[in-house]
Design a protein around this motif. Structure first.
Motif, PDB file in Angstrom:
ATOM      1  N   LYS A  89      23.757  29.484  16.455  1.00 52.32           N
ATOM      2  CA  LYS A  89      24.377  30.590  15.726  1.00 52.32           C
ATOM      3  C   LYS A  89      24.525  31.846  16.567  1.00 52.32           C
ATOM      4  N   THR A  90      23.514  32.203  17.350  1.00 57.54           N
ATOM      5  CA  THR A  90      23.496  33.539  17.956  1.00 57.54           C
ATOM      6  C   THR A  90      23.928  33.594  19.411  1.00 57.54           C
ATOM      7  N   ASP A  91      24.013  32.445  20.105  1.00 53.86           N
ATOM      8  CA  ASP A  91      24.385  32.476  21.521  1.00 53.86           C
ATOM      9  C   ASP A  91      25.755  33.125  21.701  1.00 53.86           C
ATOM     10  N   ARG A  92      26.757  32.607  20.996  1.00 53.79           N
ATOM     11  CA  ARG A  92      28.086  33.237  20.933  1.00 53.79           C
ATOM     12  C   ARG A  92      28.667  32.892  19.567  1.00 53.79           C
ATOM     13  N   PRO A  93      28.421  33.719  18.573  1.00 57.01           N
ATOM     14  CA  PRO A  93      28.795  33.378  17.192  1.00 57.01           C
ATOM     15  C   PRO A  93      30.287  33.284  16.940  1.00 57.01           C
ATOM     16  N   ALA A  94      31.118  33.841  17.823  1.00 59.92           N
ATOM     17  CA  ALA A  94      32.553  33.890  17.556  1.00 59.92           C
ATOM     18  C   ALA A  94      33.321  32.741  18.197  1.00 59.92           C
ATOM     19  N   VAL A  95      32.613  31.657  18.568  1.00 63.36           N
ATOM     20  CA  VAL A  95      33.297  30.505  19.157  1.00 63.36           C
ATOM     21  C   VAL A  95      33.253  29.333  18.190  1.00 63.36           C
ATOM     22  N   CYS A  96      34.156  28.370  18.399  1.00 62.13           N
ATOM     23  CA  CYS A  96      34.343  27.314  17.414  1.00 62.13           C
ATOM     24  C   CYS A  96      33.191  26.328  17.346  1.00 62.13           C
ATOM     25  N   ASN A  97      32.319  26.289  18.365  1.00 62.33           N
ATOM     26  CA  ASN A  97      31.208  25.343  18.322  1.00 62.33           C
ATOM     27  C   ASN A  97      29.906  25.970  17.834  1.00 62.33           C
ATOM     28  N   ALA A  98      29.990  27.201  17.311  1.00 67.73           N
ATOM     29  CA  ALA A  98      28.823  27.827  16.692  1.00 67.73           C
ATOM     30  C   ALA A  98      28.599  27.225  15.311  1.00 67.73           C
ATOM     31  N   VAL A  99      27.333  27.097  14.907  1.00 64.85           N
ATOM     32  CA  VAL A  99      27.041  26.515  13.599  1.00 64.85           C
ATOM     33  C   VAL A  99      27.376  27.526  12.501  1.00 64.85           C
ATOM     34  N   GLU A 100      27.896  27.027  11.388  1.00 58.82           N
ATOM     35  CA  GLU A 100      28.247  27.885  10.249  1.00 58.82           C
ATOM     36  C   GLU A 100      27.432  27.572   8.997  1.00 58.82           C
ATOM     37  N   THR A 101      26.976  26.327   8.866  1.00 60.45           N
ATOM     38  CA  THR A 101      26.160  25.936   7.713  1.00 60.45           C
ATOM     39  C   THR A 101      24.998  25.073   8.189  1.00 60.45           C
ATOM     40  N   VAL A 102      23.804  25.372   7.672  1.00 64.24           N
ATOM     41  CA  VAL A 102      22.623  24.567   7.949  1.00 64.24           C
ATOM     42  C   VAL A 102      22.187  23.895   6.653  1.00 64.24           C
ATOM     43  N   LEU A 103      22.046  22.583   6.713  1.00 67.18           N
ATOM     44  CA  LEU A 103      21.570  21.787   5.584  1.00 67.18           C
ATOM     45  C   LEU A 103      20.117  21.416   5.863  1.00 67.18           C
ATOM     46  N   VAL A 104      19.248  21.624   4.890  1.00 66.62           N
ATOM     47  CA  VAL A 104      17.815  21.470   5.123  1.00 66.62           C
ATOM     48  C   VAL A 104      17.214  20.530   4.085  1.00 66.62           C
ATOM     49  N   HIS A 105      16.502  19.506   4.554  1.00 65.75           N
ATOM     50  CA  HIS A 105      15.814  18.598   3.638  1.00 65.75           C
ATOM     51  C   HIS A 105      14.752  19.373   2.866  1.00 65.75           C
ATOM     52  N   THR A 106      14.628  19.081   1.592  1.00 64.53           N
ATOM     53  CA  THR A 106      13.765  19.878   0.715  1.00 64.53           C
ATOM     54  C   THR A 106      12.316  19.930   1.183  1.00 64.53           C
ATOM     55  N   SER A 107      11.797  18.829   1.706  1.00 65.65           N
ATOM     56  CA  SER A 107      10.394  18.850   2.134  1.00 65.65           C
ATOM     57  C   SER A 107      10.190  19.722   3.369  1.00 65.65           C
ATOM     58  N   TRP A 108      11.151  19.725   4.284  1.00 61.52           N
ATOM     59  CA  TRP A 108      11.077  20.614   5.447  1.00 61.52           C
ATOM     60  C   TRP A 108      11.221  22.059   4.999  1.00 61.52           C
ATOM     61  N   ALA A 109      12.129  22.289   4.044  1.00 61.69           N
ATOM     62  CA  ALA A 109      12.358  23.643   3.551  1.00 61.69           C
ATOM     63  C   ALA A 109      11.095  24.253   2.963  1.00 61.69           C
ATOM     64  N   GLU A 110      10.356  23.467   2.208  1.00 62.10           N
ATOM     65  CA  GLU A 110       9.137  23.982   1.582  1.00 62.10           C
ATOM     66  C   GLU A 110       8.111  24.414   2.618  1.00 62.10           C
ATOM     67  N   ARG A 111       8.094  23.755   3.770  1.00 58.47           N
ATOM     68  CA  ARG A 111       7.099  24.043   4.795  1.00 58.47           C
ATOM     69  C   ARG A 111       7.538  25.104   5.810  1.00 58.47           C
ATOM     70  N   HIS A 112       8.835  25.101   6.155  1.00 57.66           N
ATOM     71  CA  HIS A 112       9.243  25.882   7.330  1.00 57.66           C
ATOM     72  C   HIS A 112      10.459  26.790   7.148  1.00 57.66           C
ATOM     73  N   LEU A 113      11.196  26.658   6.058  1.00 59.41           N
ATOM     74  CA  LEU A 113      12.487  27.344   5.989  1.00 59.41           C
ATOM     75  C   LEU A 113      12.343  28.861   5.991  1.00 59.41           C
ATOM     76  N   ARG A 114      11.365  29.376   5.276  1.00 58.64           N
ATOM     77  CA  ARG A 114      11.248  30.831   5.205  1.00 58.64           C
ATOM     78  C   ARG A 114      11.072  31.445   6.597  1.00 58.64           C
ATOM     79  N   SER A 115      10.257  30.828   7.439  1.00 55.73           N
ATOM     80  CA  SER A 115      10.045  31.389   8.778  1.00 55.73           C
ATOM     81  C   SER A 115      11.328  31.350   9.598  1.00 55.73           C
TER      82      SER A 115
END
Length: 421
Positions: free
Chosen positions: A248-274
């Motif tokens: 996302k942050t290396d060069r956000p204005a290029v076409c290969n930058a990520v725009e959406t992150v999908l997160v499995h619920t069990s990972w989200a509960e443990r790590h998403l907030r950080s």
């Protein structure tokens, strides 16, 4: 005669000369262009400053200004790209297949240039040099039409390129810039079937869709990059964080930058907030589904429009999902077949993702930022193709060629029988 037709006719005439040049002659031209850029770097940077200042005055975002800006380092990267092209094999003349009929007639399938390539592109002036280098190495003449936001930069770069060609066997008229800022100049390029062999659009979704819709010249379509990363339940937290932050942050204005992150619920509960807090610290505007918001109240609510948005900016959307199947379904619904990635230590899950996701580039445990011709070893790229005909992914030298059949006989004539035409 219009500017577009006049320059296209000159390019067409030059393409016939280009097609028969040797690899050595084309490489000498690329080297001369590289040296010309080095000699005239100050002139190019001065012209670019005018475009950047105009962009600031017109309120361009920081990310879009980054796309527009040239620096000493970026000019050196252009030169390095040209030098890398010199070292790469020349695809023109390569025999792709060969066989001999029972009667002794020999048939070869041989790579040849496309002819005249029309480039319609936005903002990034480095495209002017990258596209020209790739085009000339493959024996193609270039008709370039950049955006008004980079007008001074592109004009200076093309002048420097043409100056570099003056002492070489590549005709100066092999590279032209359409300077008119009128919308009609693009429309005219798209209908010059007698002079332009292919159009390549490079820019935002609106530009690409317009070219595909309005062009009667064949189009090599490059696609918008609504790229996704899926963080699986078996992903290592530190690795996932590093990959998402880079994508996302290396060069956000290029076409290969990520725009959406999908997160499995069990990972989200443990790590998403950080991860969300880390992104906020980096200046990212984070948006998310209700489940994402429940884990971090500072996250803005994502709308349905967010899932179909190529932000090209420091904005990133998150969605919590219950399974790989749900993640893949979301990507198929909202992706643009550009670059999609999974972060997981589960090989079986990774292989299922790589097989099921339909995109030009699919990643396991790596940033989507690697979808790039230079990173692939192509020297540079003329764009990222998200279509399936002729070319897909970063388009380097081979993708800028076609082929013809060369037949060699000894007085062969055809007798009666079925015919195809």
């Amino acid at each position: 005669m219009s500017e577009v037709r006049e320059k296209a006719e000159l390019a067409k005439k030059s393409s016939a000369q280009l097609a028969v040049l040797t690899t050595e002659q084309k490489n000498e031209a690329l080297s001369s262009i590289a040296r010309s850029i080095e000699r005239h770097a100050d002139r190019v940077l001065e012209a670019n400053e005018q475009d950047v200042q105009k962009g600031i005055d017109s309120g361009l975002s920081k990310a879009l200004l980054d796309r527009l800006q040239l620096t000493d380092a970026r000019l050196k990267d252009m030169v390095k790209g040209l030098e890398t092209l010199i070292e790469l094999p020349d695809p023109v003349g390569e025999v792709l297949e060969s066989w001999e009929r029972d009667d002794g007639l020999k048939i070869e399938k041989v790579r040849v240039p496309l002819g005249v390539i029309g480039m319609v592109y936005e903002a990034r002036p480095n495209v002017t040099v990258d596209a020209t280098g790739l085009g000339l190495k493959t024996g193609n003449a270039m008709l370039l039409r950049g955006s008004s936001s980079a007008r001074h930069s592109n004009t200076a770069l093309v002048d420097v390129i043409r100056h570099g060609l003056e002492e070489t066997d590549v005709p100066v008229d092999a590279v032209h810039l359409v300077e008119s800022a009128e919308r009609s100049s693009v429309q005219e390029m798209l209908t010059l079937n007698d002079l332009v062999d292919v159009i390549i659009p490079r820019g935002g979704a609106a530009l690409i869709q317009r070219v595909v819709r309005e062009s009667s010249v064949p189009v090599l379509e490059t696609g918008a990059g609504i790229c996704h990363i899926y963080i699986d339940c078996d992903a290592r937290a530190e690795m996932a964080q590093d990959i998402v932050v880079n994508a996302k942050t290396d060069r956000p204005a290029v076409c290969n930058a990520v725009e959406t992150v999908l997160v499995h619920t069990s990972w989200a509960e443990r790590h998403l907030r950080s991860l969300l807090e880390l992104l906020r610290e980096r200046g990212v505007d984070v948006r998310g589904c209700p489940r994402t918001q429940s884990l971090a109240p500072f996250v803005k609510q994502a709308t349905e429009e967010d899932w179909d948005m190529e932000y090209l900016d420091m904005v990133l959307s998150f969605k919590v999902v219950d399974s790989l199947r749900e993640a893949v379904a979301h990507i198929h619904q909202h992706g643009t077949r550009h670059s999609e990635g999974i972060v997981t230590d589960n090989r079986e899950t990774a292989e299922a993702f790589l097989q099921q996701v339909d995109a030009a580039c699919v990643y396991h445990n790596a940033s989507t930022r690697f979808t790039d011709g230079f990173e692939f070893g192509f020297g540079a790229e003329i764009g990222i193709s998200t279509q399936k005909l002729h070319a897909r992914g970063p388009m380097g030298l081979p993708q800028l060629t076609s082929y013809k059949y060369v037949l060699r006989g000894d007085g062969h004539i055809r007798g009666g029988g079925p015919t195809s035409c």
